[in-house]
Design an enzyme around this catalytic site. Sequence first.
Site, PDB file in Angstrom:
ATOM      1  N   SER A 114       2.089  -9.203   2.247  1.00 39.84           N
ATOM      2  CA  SER A 114       3.418  -9.630   2.669  1.00 39.84           C
ATOM      3  C   SER A 114       3.777  -9.155   4.076  1.00 39.84           C
ATOM      4  O   SER A 114       3.106  -9.491   5.037  1.00 39.84           O
ATOM      5  CB  SER A 114       4.450  -9.178   1.647  1.00 39.84           C
ATOM      6  OG  SER A 114       5.698  -9.739   1.905  1.00 39.84           O
ATOM      7  N   HIS A 115       4.811  -8.336   4.179  1.00 35.76           N
ATOM      8  CA  HIS A 115       5.337  -7.897   5.472  1.00 35.76           C
ATOM      9  C   HIS A 115       4.663  -6.628   5.970  1.00 35.76           C
ATOM     10  O   HIS A 115       5.017  -6.136   7.038  1.00 35.76           O
ATOM     11  CB  HIS A 115       6.835  -7.656   5.322  1.00 35.76           C
ATOM     12  CG  HIS A 115       7.114  -6.789   4.123  1.00 35.76           C
ATOM     13  ND1 HIS A 115       7.015  -7.265   2.836  1.00 35.76           N
ATOM     14  CD2 HIS A 115       7.412  -5.483   4.015  1.00 35.76           C
ATOM     15  CE1 HIS A 115       7.264  -6.292   1.981  1.00 35.76           C
ATOM     16  NE2 HIS A 115       7.502  -5.195   2.669  1.00 35.76           N
ATOM     17  N   ASP A 278       8.051 -13.583   7.477  1.00 39.15           N
ATOM     18  CA  ASP A 278       7.155 -12.425   7.398  1.00 39.15           C
ATOM     19  C   ASP A 278       5.682 -12.821   7.345  1.00 39.15           C
ATOM     20  O   ASP A 278       5.333 -13.989   7.541  1.00 39.15           O
ATOM     21  CB  ASP A 278       7.522 -11.553   6.187  1.00 39.15           C
ATOM     22  CG  ASP A 278       7.135 -12.218   4.879  1.00 39.15           C
ATOM     23  OD1 ASP A 278       7.113 -13.462   4.831  1.00 39.15           O
ATOM     24  OD2 ASP A 278       6.840 -11.497   3.899  1.00 39.15           O
ATOM     25  N   ASP A 280       3.417 -13.445   5.078  1.00 36.98           N
ATOM     26  CA  ASP A 280       2.955 -14.543   4.225  1.00 36.98           C
ATOM     27  C   ASP A 280       3.979 -15.665   4.074  1.00 36.98           C
ATOM     28  O   ASP A 280       3.784 -16.573   3.264  1.00 36.98           O
ATOM     29  CB  ASP A 280       2.544 -14.007   2.852  1.00 36.98           C
ATOM     30  CG  ASP A 280       3.706 -13.364   2.106  1.00 36.98           C
ATOM     31  OD1 ASP A 280       4.604 -12.819   2.775  1.00 36.98           O
ATOM     32  OD2 ASP A 280       3.733 -13.422   0.864  1.00 36.98           O
ATOM     33  N   ASP A 282       7.184 -15.811   2.985  1.00 45.41           N
ATOM     34  CA  ASP A 282       8.185 -15.971   1.926  1.00 45.41           C
ATOM     35  C   ASP A 282       9.537 -15.357   2.274  1.00 45.41           C
ATOM     36  O   ASP A 282      10.543 -15.690   1.658  1.00 45.41           O
ATOM     37  CB  ASP A 282       7.663 -15.473   0.563  1.00 45.41           C
ATOM     38  CG  ASP A 282       7.201 -14.033   0.584  1.00 45.41           C
ATOM     39  OD1 ASP A 282       7.254 -13.394   1.668  1.00 45.41           O
ATOM     40  OD2 ASP A 282       6.780 -13.537  -0.478  1.00 45.41           O
ATOM     41  N   ARG A 283       9.570 -14.453   3.258  1.00 40.62           N
ATOM     42  CA  ARG A 283      10.858 -13.842   3.626  1.00 40.62           C
ATOM     43  C   ARG A 283      11.501 -14.588   4.786  1.00 40.62           C
ATOM     44  O   ARG A 283      10.831 -15.298   5.529  1.00 40.62           O
ATOM     45  CB  ARG A 283      10.667 -12.390   4.031  1.00 40.62           C
ATOM     46  CG  ARG A 283      10.186 -11.517   2.904  1.00 40.62           C
ATOM     47  CD  ARG A 283      10.172 -10.062   3.309  1.00 40.62           C
ATOM     48  NE  ARG A 283       9.871  -9.244   2.130  1.00 40.62           N
ATOM     49  CZ  ARG A 283      10.129  -7.957   2.033  1.00 40.62           C
ATOM     50  NH1 ARG A 283      10.678  -7.308   3.041  1.00 40.62           N
ATOM     51  NH2 ARG A 283       9.832  -7.290   0.940  1.00 40.62           N
ATOM     52  N   LYS A 377       9.820 -16.997  -3.237  1.00 42.24           N
ATOM     53  CA  LYS A 377      10.816 -17.107  -2.188  1.00 42.24           C
ATOM     54  C   LYS A 377      10.185 -17.858  -1.033  1.00 42.24           C
ATOM     55  O   LYS A 377       8.953 -17.937  -0.930  1.00 42.24           O
ATOM     56  CB  LYS A 377      11.341 -15.742  -1.781  1.00 42.24           C
ATOM     57  CG  LYS A 377      10.295 -14.732  -1.427  1.00 42.24           C
ATOM     58  CD  LYS A 377      10.900 -13.342  -1.378  1.00 42.24           C
ATOM     59  CE  LYS A 377       9.832 -12.301  -1.124  1.00 42.24           C
ATOM     60  NZ  LYS A 377       9.890 -11.186  -2.071  1.00 42.24           N
TER      61      LYS A 377
HETATM   62  C1  G1P Z   1      10.196  -5.052  -2.002  1.00 41.50           C
HETATM   63  C2  G1P Z   1      11.585  -5.619  -2.059  1.00 41.50           C
HETATM   64  C3  G1P Z   1      11.706  -6.593  -3.195  1.00 41.50           C
HETATM   65  C4  G1P Z   1      10.634  -7.667  -3.072  1.00 41.50           C
HETATM   66  C5  G1P Z   1       9.270  -7.031  -2.933  1.00 41.50           C
HETATM   67  C6  G1P Z   1       8.201  -8.067  -2.660  1.00 41.50           C
HETATM   68  O1  G1P Z   1       9.920  -4.365  -3.197  1.00 41.50           O
HETATM   69  O2  G1P Z   1      12.553  -4.607  -2.169  1.00 41.50           O
HETATM   70  O3  G1P Z   1      12.990  -7.169  -3.191  1.00 41.50           O
HETATM   71  O4  G1P Z   1      10.647  -8.501  -4.189  1.00 41.50           O
HETATM   72  O5  G1P Z   1       9.279  -6.101  -1.857  1.00 41.50           O
HETATM   73  O6  G1P Z   1       8.426  -8.749  -1.468  1.00 41.50           O
HETATM   74  P1  G1P Z   1      10.064  -2.773  -3.353  1.00 41.50           P
HETATM   75  O7  G1P Z   1       9.220  -2.128  -2.281  1.00 41.50           O
HETATM   76  O8  G1P Z   1      11.514  -2.461  -3.139  1.00 41.50           O
HETATM   77  O9  G1P Z   1       9.611  -2.498  -4.752  1.00 41.50           O
HETATM   78 ZN    ZN Z   2       6.212 -11.751   1.951  1.00 41.45          ZN
END
Ligand code: G1P
Ligand code: ZN
Length: 544
Positions: A114-115, A278, A280, A282-283, A377
């Site tokens: 992800s990010h 981000d 991938d 999705d954000r 998302k």
């Molecule tokens: C974090 C975000 C959560 C999101 C997840 C995946 O998780 O807070 O909302 O769904 O990344 O992108 P966390 O690190 O808080 O468990």
């Molecule tokens: Zn992501």
Amino acid sequence: MTSVNVIQTQPIDGQKPGTSGLRKKTRTFMEPHFLENYVQSIFDGIGGVAGKVLVVGGDGRYFNDRAIQVILRMAAANGAARCIVGQGGILSTPAASNLIRKRGTDGGLILSASHNPGGIDADFGLKYNGPNGGPASEGVTDKIFARTKEITEYRMLEAHDADLSALGEQTLGAMAVEIVDPVSDYAELMESLFDFPAIKALFAGGFTMRFDAMHAVTGPYATEIFERRLGAPAGTVLNGVPSPDFGQGHPDPNPIWAKPLVDMMMAKDGPDFGAASDGDGDRNMIVGKGIYVTPSDSLALLCAQATHAPAYAGGLAGVARSMPTSGAADRVAEKLGIACYETPTGWKFFGNLLDAGRVTLCGEESAGTGSDHVREKDGVWAVLLWLNILAATGKSVAALMDDHWQTYGRNYYSRHDYEDVEAEKANALVDALRGKLGELPGQSFGPLTVATADEFAYDDPVDGSHSAGQGIRIGFTDGGRVVFRLSGTGTVGATIRVYLEALETDPAQMHRDPQEALSPIIAAADAIAGITSHTGRTAPDVIT
Ligand code: G1P
Ligand code: ZN
């Protein structure tokens, strides 16, 4: 000739997939047998892949291409019928979700952290999404995790690499490998949801936008959709060429990591609209000229105005938000007379509600917004819904938000993160909090009095599953709230997340500095949880 090797291995204990699959240091995934063990555990955990069709793709980060070759050889060795792979190994998470659904497959493997930053010394991740296109359910995740602890062998086809660059079909052993354009199906879906002619007219009229792809996967999607299909001028998409280390950046669309875009938007002669996505895809982050929109507010605004878009013109079935997300969307749902669900953090909890048709939009405070069009998302989708609303109303982002706050009140909101805390200290903080929940109601902290204090647990209204220990929430009598939660996605140490919210209904108080508006809640949070005494930290590492 190709042959299948059965390779003896050791269990990889302790590799529990989190809310978004398994995330680890890239070097861990590259250790001998590690990726292979996890892939075989996924295949075993979902009941084998013999005869199945899977979608495979990732965000293009370092090791994406090598990992895909391993996955393809293992899928073939385990008897899969077909893998549908994004060209170059690329698929944004929402585009993968769309392909899984559109092609009616048995699910897919998405390679992403992800990010989190990418690179050999950064992070890598892998998750399995089910046939509905969404993250694996709790039950499936538990089965995959159980397999990681008992696995003794994995199956690997001895074969050459597949050619990920050539569109069309090839074979790997007896398995078909179909390389598809990663963008076209997704772009077509977007065109079916939104009023593209209206958005096109908006750009033709001189409306200016900057979309920061942050050197990550959305570059090609944004360039095709915003610049080619919607006619935004070249240069609208910034950092649009994906790179394995995301330009050595941190592809997280928030005011810290996407600061150059926010600075541009705050400048006097800045663009009308700014957005970022981000690693991938999705954000999303939404910024107007001179105004940053919090993800919680963005969800609320989109709910209130969604009917401007053709796909949502008939109204919303309901809305869902993760528990730590602000109550701004609840206020909209109440006015619209639609259901509003509060779910644990992580997109998988929205999937059941979306599948059951109970909600149409959903979102998280962590920059995630989406709808029933896929089961993830979706960053570019959120930007398009905003553009559709801007085109239909002819208003600016600032004017839209101002009208919104005057109508519904403003939920001032911020998240404070304490990163890389020693796990024992973080757990001790949560245990101590848990131990005193019963005595908090009625206690005052400065001007605030605690109304409710509990640990969030969720009973899924669709499948009846129970999820406990989902964060501690403390509500104050004036509508304010603080939530404490440990991150489930980190790769080192523990991250304590403190979510702060204050409800303002006085029309004259809608333009305060959020940190200042939240200062009584911030002080109460520390007094209640003893953040400094437990961790030694005097300030959060990240404020969003
Ligand atoms: C974090 C975000 C959560 C999101 C997840 C995946 O998780 O807070 O909302 O769904 O990344 O992108 P966390 O690190 O808080 O468990
Ligand atoms: Zn992501």
